[in-house]
Design a protein around this motif. Sequence first.
Motif, PDB file in Angstrom:
ATOM      1  N   THR A 135       0.838  -1.200   0.000  1.00 38.39           N
ATOM      2  CA  THR A 135       0.000   0.000   0.000  1.00 38.39           C
ATOM      3  C   THR A 135       0.876   1.253   0.000  1.00 38.39           C
ATOM      4  O   THR A 135       1.869   1.308   0.725  1.00 38.39           O
ATOM      5  N   PRO A 136       0.528   2.264  -0.808  1.00 38.37           N
ATOM      6  CA  PRO A 136       1.281   3.525  -0.788  1.00 38.37           C
ATOM      7  C   PRO A 136       1.265   4.129   0.614  1.00 38.37           C
ATOM      8  O   PRO A 136       0.310   3.958   1.367  1.00 38.37           O
ATOM      9  N   ARG A 137       2.319   4.852   0.947  1.00 37.12           N
ATOM     10  CA  ARG A 137       2.388   5.490   2.256  1.00 37.12           C
ATOM     11  C   ARG A 137       2.784   6.959   2.098  1.00 37.12           C
ATOM     12  O   ARG A 137       3.186   7.393   1.028  1.00 37.12           O
ATOM     13  N   GLY A 138       2.661   7.692   3.205  1.00 33.06           N
ATOM     14  CA  GLY A 138       3.036   9.107   3.182  1.00 33.06           C
ATOM     15  C   GLY A 138       1.867  10.049   3.012  1.00 33.06           C
ATOM     16  O   GLY A 138       2.052  11.261   2.878  1.00 33.06           O
ATOM     17  N   GLY A 139       0.637   9.520   3.055  1.00 40.17           N
ATOM     18  CA  GLY A 139      -0.538  10.363   2.847  1.00 40.17           C
ATOM     19  C   GLY A 139      -0.773  11.367   3.952  1.00 40.17           C
ATOM     20  O   GLY A 139      -1.463  12.370   3.757  1.00 40.17           O
ATOM     21  N   GLY A 140      -0.184  11.111   5.138  1.00 40.60           N
ATOM     22  CA  GLY A 140      -0.365  12.045   6.247  1.00 40.60           C
ATOM     23  C   GLY A 140       0.197  13.421   5.969  1.00 40.60           C
ATOM     24  O   GLY A 140      -0.158  14.396   6.639  1.00 40.60           O
ATOM     25  N   GLY A 141       1.079  13.518   4.961  1.00 47.44           N
ATOM     26  CA  GLY A 141       1.610  14.822   4.584  1.00 47.44           C
ATOM     27  C   GLY A 141       0.514  15.793   4.197  1.00 47.44           C
ATOM     28  O   GLY A 141       0.644  17.010   4.398  1.00 47.44           O
ATOM     29  N   ALA A 142      -0.583  15.277   3.649  1.00 47.47           N
ATOM     30  CA  ALA A 142      -1.700  16.145   3.272  1.00 47.47           C
ATOM     31  C   ALA A 142      -2.336  16.775   4.499  1.00 47.47           C
ATOM     32  O   ALA A 142      -2.699  17.960   4.495  1.00 47.47           O
ATOM     33  N   ILE A 143      -2.468  15.988   5.571  1.00 43.66           N
ATOM     34  CA  ILE A 143      -3.020  16.521   6.825  1.00 43.66           C
ATOM     35  C   ILE A 143      -2.130  17.639   7.343  1.00 43.66           C
ATOM     36  O   ILE A 143      -2.612  18.702   7.756  1.00 43.66           O
ATOM     37  N   VAL A 144      -0.828  17.409   7.314  1.00 45.06           N
ATOM     38  CA  VAL A 144       0.130  18.389   7.831  1.00 45.06           C
ATOM     39  C   VAL A 144       0.021  19.707   7.074  1.00 45.06           C
ATOM     40  O   VAL A 144      -0.116  20.788   7.670  1.00 45.06           O
ATOM     41  N   VAL A 145       0.063  19.637   5.754  1.00 43.78           N
ATOM     42  CA  VAL A 145       0.060  20.845   4.927  1.00 43.78           C
ATOM     43  C   VAL A 145      -1.243  21.621   5.087  1.00 43.78           C
ATOM     44  O   VAL A 145      -1.244  22.849   5.294  1.00 43.78           O
ATOM     45  N   VAL A 146      -2.364  20.914   5.015  1.00 39.80           N
ATOM     46  CA  VAL A 146      -3.660  21.597   5.072  1.00 39.80           C
ATOM     47  C   VAL A 146      -3.912  22.192   6.452  1.00 39.80           C
ATOM     48  O   VAL A 146      -4.333  23.353   6.576  1.00 39.80           O
ATOM     49  N   TYR A 147      -3.638  21.430   7.504  1.00 40.25           N
ATOM     50  CA  TYR A 147      -3.947  21.948   8.844  1.00 40.25           C
ATOM     51  C   TYR A 147      -3.012  23.085   9.244  1.00 40.25           C
ATOM     52  O   TYR A 147      -3.471  24.113   9.762  1.00 40.25           O
ATOM     53  N   LEU A 148      -1.716  22.905   9.012  1.00 41.12           N
ATOM     54  CA  LEU A 148      -0.800  23.987   9.355  1.00 41.12           C
ATOM     55  C   LEU A 148      -1.096  25.237   8.542  1.00 41.12           C
ATOM     56  O   LEU A 148      -0.934  26.359   9.031  1.00 41.12           O
ATOM     57  N   MET A 191       2.445  25.495  17.206  1.00 40.78           N
ATOM     58  CA  MET A 191       1.950  24.352  16.436  1.00 40.78           C
ATOM     59  C   MET A 191       2.691  24.199  15.105  1.00 40.78           C
ATOM     60  O   MET A 191       3.058  23.084  14.712  1.00 40.78           O
ATOM     61  N   VAL A 192       2.897  25.313  14.409  1.00 40.20           N
ATOM     62  CA  VAL A 192       3.564  25.244  13.108  1.00 40.20           C
ATOM     63  C   VAL A 192       5.000  24.753  13.270  1.00 40.20           C
ATOM     64  O   VAL A 192       5.462  23.877  12.520  1.00 40.20           O
ATOM     65  N   GLY A 193       5.713  25.305  14.262  1.00 40.51           N
ATOM     66  CA  GLY A 193       7.095  24.883  14.466  1.00 40.51           C
ATOM     67  C   GLY A 193       7.212  23.433  14.903  1.00 40.51           C
ATOM     68  O   GLY A 193       7.962  22.644  14.313  1.00 40.51           O
ATOM     69  N   ALA A 194       6.454  23.062  15.938  1.00 37.06           N
ATOM     70  CA  ALA A 194       6.543  21.697  16.464  1.00 37.06           C
ATOM     71  C   ALA A 194       5.980  20.682  15.478  1.00 37.06           C
ATOM     72  O   ALA A 194       6.598  19.635  15.221  1.00 37.06           O
ATOM     73  N   GLY A 195       4.797  20.972  14.933  1.00 34.41           N
ATOM     74  CA  GLY A 195       4.187  20.048  13.984  1.00 34.41           C
ATOM     75  C   GLY A 195       5.044  19.864  12.746  1.00 34.41           C
ATOM     76  O   GLY A 195       5.188  18.746  12.236  1.00 34.41           O
ATOM     77  N   GLY A 196       5.622  20.968  12.268  1.00 35.43           N
ATOM     78  CA  GLY A 196       6.487  20.873  11.099  1.00 35.43           C
ATOM     79  C   GLY A 196       7.727  20.043  11.375  1.00 35.43           C
ATOM     80  O   GLY A 196       8.131  19.214  10.547  1.00 35.43           O
ATOM     81  N   MET A 197       8.334  20.244  12.533  1.00 26.69           N
ATOM     82  CA  MET A 197       9.531  19.479  12.899  1.00 26.69           C
ATOM     83  C   MET A 197       9.234  17.984  12.976  1.00 26.69           C
ATOM     84  O   MET A 197       9.980  17.148  12.450  1.00 26.69           O
TER      85      MET A 197
END
Length: 335
Positions: A43-56, A76-82
């Motif tokens: 199964t493809p992985r890495g889809g959580g990146g969409a959550i990160v970009v949209v929410y931040l 949130m932006v600093g910690a979540g991004g890290m």
Amino acid sequence: MLFLIIPLLAFMCWLLTGRLRQYAIAKSIIDIPNSRSSHTVPTPRGGGGAIVVVYLGSLPLLTLLGVLPWSVTWGMVGAGGMVAVLGFLDDRGHIAARWRLLGHFSASLWLLVWLGGLPILDIAGFSLDLGWFGHALALLYLVWLLNLYNFMDGIDGIASVEAICVGLGATVLYIAGGLPSMLFAPLALAVTVMGFLYWNFPPARIFMGDAGSGFLGITLGGLSLHAAWAAPQLLWGWLILLGVFVVDATLTLLRRLARGEKVYEAHRSHAYQFAARHYGRHLPVTLAVMLINTCWLLPIAIIAVVWRVDGLTSLALAYLPLVVLAIRFRAGGAE
């Protein structure tokens, strides 16, 4: 205007996840099943990146519209991004556990500084200021929450459903507790993850990956501490809402430690993983998590917040059946 913008987050996350899925397939970023996996299909992985970009991306907008302080947004932006970048790098190539942990502590410390540390706690009717010891506890809390979210993201849809239930549950708590202006941050998170869940619902067409699961863990932790600064009883409400993941992950960790196992190594000994194998599918377990959150944990959290029932008592009441259920499904047992 906010109630017009919030639904767009789900659409944007749905669209971006689909694009990431196409990219993952094209670049062979695929999770191949092994002896420690709970899935059987590559199964493809890495889809959580969409959550990160949209929410931040939504957080500065919430701040400009006056419903979220800049301090929370920067934290949130600093910690979540890290955490997301570290998870992405670990998804693409293994990073040693000690360096991951250092990154997790750094991100958590950044967030804690912007939030102001741990606020005064309300325990048994007494206000308790733990000072620097409390700030240290809050740091460990954030690190544990982001790691346990990684641990619990092991079957289709479970991490997404948990984030949606906790986010929507917090929204209800803020309304019931007389703080409606605070609801937009957890509501935006829940709605964003709904867009991802379209692709992640059993049987999943893309996985979240460590970038997404770690991001959700530290984001939920940050939102819970932000809530505690507004009203101490809200922290108990958040801890109750997070009960399914906290109990399973903590009990599993303690039992594995007792056996002398390396807790940072991959395994399949969480209660939800045993349950998924017992039922032969992921869907019943993911739906059970949704049901527990909605019908058990949310009502107790509302009682704790609205009726000001002692938080520690409410937490014990909420967690006791979860502990029994986790033991029933052998959380932390030998595989």
